[in-house]
Design an enzyme around this catalytic site. Structure first.
Site, mmCIF file in Angstrom:
data_model
loop_
_atom_site.group_PDB
_atom_site.id
_atom_site.type_symbol
_atom_site.label_atom_id
_atom_site.label_comp_id
_atom_site.label_asym_id
_atom_site.label_seq_id
_atom_site.Cartn_x
_atom_site.Cartn_y
_atom_site.Cartn_z
ATOM 1 C CD GLN A 121 34.134 -3.226 70.182
ATOM 2 O OE1 GLN A 121 34.701 -2.156 70.421
ATOM 3 N NE2 GLN A 121 34.083 -3.756 68.974
ATOM 4 C CE1 TYR A 144 26.269 -4.266 63.497
ATOM 5 C CE2 TYR A 144 25.486 -5.574 61.671
ATOM 6 C CZ TYR A 144 25.351 -4.484 62.499
ATOM 7 O OH TYR A 144 24.308 -3.632 62.324
ATOM 8 C CD GLU A 145 32.287 -2.354 62.101
ATOM 9 O OE1 GLU A 145 31.468 -2.777 61.272
ATOM 10 O OE2 GLU A 145 33.475 -2.120 61.831
ATOM 11 N N GLY A 146 33.408 -6.161 65.386
ATOM 12 C CA GLY A 146 34.153 -6.566 66.589
ATOM 13 C C GLY A 146 33.175 -6.979 67.662
#
Lengths: 572, 572
Positions: free
Chosen positions: A436, A429-431
């Site tokens: 990244q 999650y969060e990319g």
């Protein structure tokens, strides 16, 4: 042995490795004196140890559930959250104008990490609120700020992020949620969002959703997206929660772990929302929120790594098995070389990941305090590394924690498996960590590698300075930095982005390996004579740092050999 | 896309990489003709695809359970087991005298791997029976063989292994279970055993437990242990299951995964058992069973790797997200370099692990057929590598499978997480992977490294032979073998075992890395011109093989730096 927040380790890293004193020397963060820092860390640590850590198993055994559309959180979570909110731990970085403490991100990152270690499922709740506070501080109108921020900062209200839709995950621009002007300055939001962490709860008065949606006339893709604040209950004239908005939690996901944190499918049926930032400019506001959330998620990985390490260490110091292979051993399995190796890897990796994250936080603070573009560039460069390496470390360390326990590691009541199941999501999650890595080799090198080269200069300068006293540690770090510089130059020379992307993940991992050596060396240099930190640095630099070679060879292998294997070849 | 057994890949590896033809050229295995091999693989593959694979999710969703002391298996498992038994897949390696097919271990290993891929929880059941058959063939009296083997070989009865007790895990010698002579040739067994896989089931007439226990006068430690066969129902004069023995399943463990396979606590209350092998010599018989079980567990890891790979590949070929970054792409996420990288790593690693395991199986077959000590030494050397690398690969590949799925990977209904949860135990049971690594650097180098050096000679000879045609692949493999040879010599020179143990795990991993290069090179050389196998070999040799450097640097770092950090330092 239950979890104990490693307060001294944060203090050491902040003081001796990442230079928090530079932050405290600015006007903006003048309050972050050593006394204040110590008090914050100690107080937060006590809350984590005594209030949050006991909730960890309950969240797994008694997942959040939906009863006739009403969310019921895990037992004890309401009380745990109350302690977080009353301690001010939701918002130590928030603007004092709205009730925050205005303290450095380096402290927020430390405290967030401790809370993650103690109870990841619950900690995700204030982490989401923190991101919302930051987005509103930067992008919301004064009216919205005045209405919402005091409630969010105090923790009375909660915040969530609503980006993903079933066909719009990593590709946010594909979203289909619509926003129609109501004519009174508000908008009607219609659509379905998935993977909404803590989309509802039963211990905050109100839940405020930041929702990405497309206004009429919004271009396709990310450029036509706007951001809206959509509260569960619409504030009345006194700012108190009023009528229920037209939104609901449709269902909760059945996940591999993190059972205490409800992952919601949210339905918006013409729900009333207010624009945050400018029309069609929602991604910029979202990025503000996401960047710090990425550092926060990195910290989640590191927190779980710490907890899993302490848990495995306690077991290894208790479990007797076989004769001790060493003289003056303890008689427990910690005497065995392979167990000792695993535990030392866990500690060395956790330190490296923590130092990277806190150095990133210091860069964010220096950016905030000085508005200097070099600090902004450094923070931007370190963020994807802090996120991906922090979460990969969480997974690696939790996995080793299972292994240290042997057969017991696979039995759920031991708790080792829960750390692994819980932390696994942080790489997604969060990319995802792949996103990244792509961010690192593309967007974060758009300055022609200036920020990256500056960081390598710093690594090499420190290695030079350490060469006289610790030559056996300084030299490999210097060499590794040179190897990384070659890989960096290879990346910069590759004009086709896919050539970079083919090796992005090993490049990020190799970069983190070298940074780990850098921070371990700094820790060793901070000791007057060779003690535990020097031993740990030597362990890392001798045994783990050499991995950078294989990783960077992979990183610079390019896309051609990758695409030589067709989908049909893979299927054969 | 459901799982499809990769029949052609087994056939290719057996024919072109590990040289099954040498096995078929022996008198002992003359029946293993290419036609027979193809028929066996095809038929087993069909059973796995159509009967076993559909049971995979049911085992997770509806775990085996204990109802008033009666074990209830997961829905469909009884029918699945029937297909395994009726197909003869329990016992294709077993002695034809007792109804087996007497076929090579290389075929058993291939079929076991397919069954693991299709339904790991259920496959563990016949794997345990296979080990028991082998132990009885080698060590039981003729009476016991005549009574038990036909029933085990036909699959009517099941076999289990009972080693572990709560204070005797990796340290088997610490066990407390007692055996008292009954005076009629039988013994009364009393004690409690834990972690007994498939300690009971509801689809076999009888369950036969091989139990380690100590006879009166048995020395402390492993030297005083004897092995007993303890059936759930004592066979009557006709060999049919008679009166219930004095044993019971006390409870089942709640595990991270493998929910379809009941992990039992077994209680023996003076249960009647019969000695297998000689008094106080139980460990020797147990080792027979364990060695092949170790290869079998390695195959479990590889099987799950294959299944997780196919599952992720199907998702990647279906999921659309973002614009394709390549010309003539498919429009799905398989076009993205980082997704393609993950999938190709999964395929390259699975191939490497499979080739190691099948080469080990061929060595076992050559040992059986020729009784030549070189083959025995080679099989012994490769077994811990096949076990540890096979299972580590299973975990790594299943973990990448989760990541390829993005957010969906963390949602249980997708199935990706189950592969990871299920396969995680394989690095723990049948000797943890740390124990495998210690076995490799201690016991398996007791021949002064003769078998290991012989294997390196073979690697380098093949690389030499490949140099003319594939210099860019042959040279790195040759170089890597030389680096491994240096690490091997370092190990041999270390007289303190703990110096070896400190680096045992990275040594094993580095050894496997180099072996992977060797087999990939062989696969590439088997192609007339550069096709998919050459591309995959180049991918592995360019991008993954370089990891051996870091691993072997770690392997040869010794114990001093490891023990420099005291338990107190780790706790600080």
């Amino acid at each position: 042995m239950p979890y104990r927040a490693p307060v001294q380790d944060y203090q050491f890293i902040l003081d001796h490795v990442v230079g928090l004193s530079r932050v405290a020397a600015t006007d903006r963060f003048a309050e972050a004196t050593p006394d204040m820092t110590a008090a914050i860390l100690t107080e937060a640590g006590r809350m984590c140890d005594t209030v949050l850590a006991p909730l960890q198993r309950a969240g797994d055994l008694h997942p959040a559930r939906l009863e006739n559309g009403v969310l019921r959180s895990s037992p004890g979570f309401a009380e745990g959250y109350k302690a977080i909110a009353e301690g001010g731990w939701v918002s130590i970085a928030a603007d004092p104008e709205y009730g925050g403490m205005g303290l450095p991100m380096a402290l927020t990152a430390s405290v967030n990490e401790m809370m993650s270690a103690a109870c990841l499922s619950l900690q995700l709740h204030p982490l989401m609120t923190q991101g919302q506070i930051e987005a509103l501080e930067h992008h919301a109108s004064d009216e919205l700020k005045a209405l919402y921020l005091p409630k969010l900062v105090s923790g009375e209200w909660a915040g969530t992020m609503n980006l993903t839709e079933s066909q719009a995950g990593s590709d946010v621009g594909a979203l289909a949620t619509r926003a129609e002007p109501n004519g009174d300055g508000s908008h009607a939001i219609t659509g379905q969002k998935i993977y909404i962490s803590w989309g509802d709860n039963d211990f905050c008065e109100n839940v405020c959703h930041l929702v990405l949606a497309r206004l009429p006339g919004g271009a396709p893709g990310t450029k036509g997206i706007s951001l809206f604040l959509v509260p569960k209950f619409i504030p009345d004239e006194n700012g108190a929660p009023g009528r229920a908005n037209d939104l609901s939690v449709v269902s909760l996901e059945h996940k591999m772990g993190l059972h205490g944190s409800p992952t919601c499918v949210m339905q918006y049926d013409g729900a009333t929302g207010w624009l945050v930032g400018r029309e069609h400019d929602g991604m910029r506001a979202m990025f503000t929120m996401m960047n710090n959330a990425r550092l926060g998620v990195g910290g989640q990985g590191i927190g779980v790594a710490e907890a899993a390490f302490q848990h495995a260490l306690a077991y290894a110091q208790e479990r007797r098995q076989g004769r001790s292979p060493i003289e003056d051993g303890t008689g427990t399995i910690i005497d065995h070389a392979d167990i000792r190796r695993m535990l030392t890897v866990m500690k060395a990796e956790t330190f490296a990941a923590r130092a990277i994250a806190l150095d990133c936080a210091v860069a964010i603070d220096m950016e905030t305090a000085t508005e200097a573009p070099e600090w902004a560039a450094r923070a931007a460069l370190l963020t994807p590394i802090a996120k991906a390496f922090g979460t990969d470390t969480g997974i690696k360390v939790a996995d080793l924690g299972v292994q240290v326990h042997g057969g017991m590691g696979y039995i759920e009541e031991t708790g080792a498996a829960q750390y692994l199941r819980d932390v696994r999501v942080t790489a997604i999650y969060e990319g995802t960590n792949g996103i990244q890595a792509m961010d690192l080799v593309a967007r974060k090198l758009m300055d022609d590698g200036e920020a990256a080269h500056a960081l390598l200069d710093e690594i090499e300068a420190r290695a030079e300075a350490a060469r006289a006293r610790l030559p056996d540690l300084a030299e490999p770090v210097w060499q590794a930095s040179e190897t990384l510089r070659e890989a960096l130059d290879w990346m910069l020379a590759a004009t086709d982005p896919n050539q970079r992307f083919a090796g992005a993940t090993p490049f990020l991992a190799g970069f983190a390996r070298v940074l780990g050596g850098h921070y371990h060396l700094a820790a060793a240099m901070a000791e007057d004579s060779a003690g535990a930190r020097t031993h740990l640095a030597r362990f890392y630099i001798t045994r783990l740092l050499p991995e950078h070679q294989g990783l960077l060879a992979h990183a610079t292998s390019g896309a051609d050999g990758l695409y030589a294997l067709s989908p049909e070849d893979l299927s054969a």
